[in-house]
Design an enzyme around this catalytic site. Structure first.
Site, PDB file in Angstrom:
ATOM      1  N   ALA A 197      -5.629   5.416 -11.361  1.00  0.00           N
ATOM      2  CA  ALA A 197      -6.348   4.223 -10.881  1.00  0.00           C
ATOM      3  C   ALA A 197      -6.097   3.996  -9.391  1.00  0.00           C
ATOM      4  CB  ALA A 197      -5.942   3.014 -11.708  1.00  0.00           C
ATOM      5  N   LEU A 215      -0.890   9.573  -9.768  1.00  0.00           N
ATOM      6  CA  LEU A 215      -1.567  10.041  -8.565  1.00  0.00           C
ATOM      7  C   LEU A 215      -1.371   9.072  -7.401  1.00  0.00           C
ATOM      8  CD1 LEU A 215      -4.917  11.321 -10.099  1.00  0.00           C
ATOM      9  CD2 LEU A 215      -3.271  12.701  -8.836  1.00  0.00           C
ATOM     10  N   SER A 216      -0.893   7.859  -7.687  1.00  0.00           N
ATOM     11  CA  SER A 216      -0.811   6.806  -6.665  1.00  0.00           C
ATOM     12  C   SER A 216       0.574   6.746  -6.049  1.00  0.00           C
ATOM     13  CB  SER A 216      -1.197   5.453  -7.274  1.00  0.00           C
ATOM     14  OG  SER A 216      -2.536   5.462  -7.679  1.00  0.00           O
ATOM     15  N   ALA A 246      -4.332  16.019  -3.960  1.00  0.00           N
ATOM     16  CA  ALA A 246      -5.192  16.828  -3.090  1.00  0.00           C
ATOM     17  C   ALA A 246      -4.411  17.778  -2.201  1.00  0.00           C
ATOM     18  CB  ALA A 246      -6.050  15.921  -2.229  1.00  0.00           C
ATOM     19  N   ASN A 254      -2.364   8.581   0.138  1.00  0.00           N
ATOM     20  CA  ASN A 254      -1.341   8.900  -0.853  1.00  0.00           C
ATOM     21  C   ASN A 254      -0.704  10.250  -0.572  1.00  0.00           C
ATOM     22  OD1 ASN A 254      -1.117   6.775  -2.947  1.00  0.00           O
ATOM     23  ND2 ASN A 254      -3.304   7.133  -3.184  1.00  0.00           N
ATOM     24  N   HIS A 276      -6.174  18.625   4.976  1.00  0.00           N
ATOM     25  CA  HIS A 276      -4.805  18.228   5.290  1.00  0.00           C
ATOM     26  C   HIS A 276      -4.020  19.442   5.789  1.00  0.00           C
ATOM     27  CE1 HIS A 276      -5.664  14.550   3.061  1.00  0.00           C
ATOM     28  NE2 HIS A 276      -6.035  15.294   2.042  1.00  0.00           N
ATOM     29  N   LYS A 289     -13.434  19.530  -1.032  1.00  0.00           N
ATOM     30  CA  LYS A 289     -14.756  18.951  -0.815  1.00  0.00           C
ATOM     31  C   LYS A 289     -14.903  17.619  -1.521  1.00  0.00           C
ATOM     32  CE  LYS A 289     -19.671  20.224  -1.016  1.00  0.00           C
ATOM     33  NZ  LYS A 289     -20.633  21.273  -1.406  1.00  0.00           N
ATOM     34  N   THR A 290     -14.274  17.490  -2.704  1.00  0.00           N
ATOM     35  CA  THR A 290     -14.294  16.256  -3.480  1.00  0.00           C
ATOM     36  C   THR A 290     -12.869  15.927  -3.927  1.00  0.00           C
ATOM     37  OG1 THR A 290     -14.523  17.277  -5.669  1.00  0.00           O
ATOM     38  CG2 THR A 290     -16.551  16.950  -4.372  1.00  0.00           C
TER      39      THR A 290
END
Length: 266
Positions: free
Chosen positions: A79, A101-102, A132, A195, A225, A243-244
């Protein structure tokens, strides 16, 4: 082998990718007990996808406590940092581990220390998905070897910065460096955009010592990155372009597979 029970917080695009991986048999050691999201419709859609692939139904929850009461072994947080903060401490108190993920939430040192203390007491764990980026292993290893310098430079398109304080309309026409500071300052300015910088910093020199720069490039699609770490013996450069945001969801799938795998890649 008894299947581990999963719950998920956040049922948007990334969660749907995880659902697809589950339905394709990539998470065969797990079963979902609950889905929780600010949008009950999104949670219901996720549960419907999952329930078609397992014997037991996935419960749609309206409150975090309702999700915790399904007694999952692991919660997936897909989220945002605020949602992670909301569910992490009560979950860990119950001995429930979290895949998150956060990681930007851990720029809050008080929250980080509370999390560590509860984990040590209950045996629960926080699993930080690579999202990512990657290279956490070499970052941690290099930092153990001695005093290191580390940095991350991110390239974004201006549209991804539209809802931030740095956005100006002329960024659509001109390349501009929009941030130069450290990871702690970056996450304060861009709560949901960096993040990766906080994750890289926690794997190495810490949020206050990780140099961060962000450049906006007109018409740029995706994120790039470049992470660098250097000490007297080692210099490592990690370049990742996506890309996404889909790679973030797949990193959660990888983390879950790692947890139950007899051979673990770190």
């Amino acid at each position: 082998m008894e299947k581990k029970k999963l719950a998920i917080v956040g049922c948007g695009k990334l969660a749907n990718i995880i659902a697809g991986a589950y339905n394709d048999g990539l998470l065969s050691n797990y079963q979902f007990t609950a889905a929780y999201s600010r949008s009950k419709e999104s949670a219901q859609n996720f549960a419907d996808k999952i329930s078609s692939s397992q014997q037991n139904s996935c419960k749609v929850c309206s409150e975090p406590e309702e999700m915790l009461n399904t007694q999952p072994d692991i919660i997936i947080e897909a989220a945002n940092p605020q949602a992670f903060k909301e569910i992490a401490l009560p979950a860990l108190e119950k001995g429930i581990s979290v895949v998150t993920l956060s990681i930007g939430a851990f720029a809050d040192e008080e929250f980080l220390e509370k999390t560590k203390a509860i984990c040590l007491r209950t045996g629960a764990k926080i699993y930080i998905a690579s999202g990512a980026i990657g290279g956490f292993d070499v970052l941690k290893t290099a930092n153990l070897m001695g005093s290191s310098k580390a940095s991350i430079h991110t390239t974004k398109g201006p549209n991804s910065l539209k809802k931030t304080s740095v956005y100006q309309e002329d960024m659509q026409e001109k390349e501009r460096k929009v941030f130069d500071g450290n990871a702690k300052e970056a996450i304060a300015l861009f709560p949901t955009k960096v993040n990766v910088a906080v994750a890289a910093s926690l794997a190495s020199v810490g949020p206050e010592k990780m140099d961060v720069s962000i450049t906006s490039v007109p018409d740029y699609v995706g994120d790039e990155h470049r992470i660098e770490i250097e000490n007297e013996q080692v210099k490592a450069v990690i370049d990742v372009y996506s890309k996404t945001s889909e790679i973030a969801a797949w990193s959660v799938v990888h983390s879950l597979r790692n947890i139950v795998s007899p051979i673990v890649f770190h």
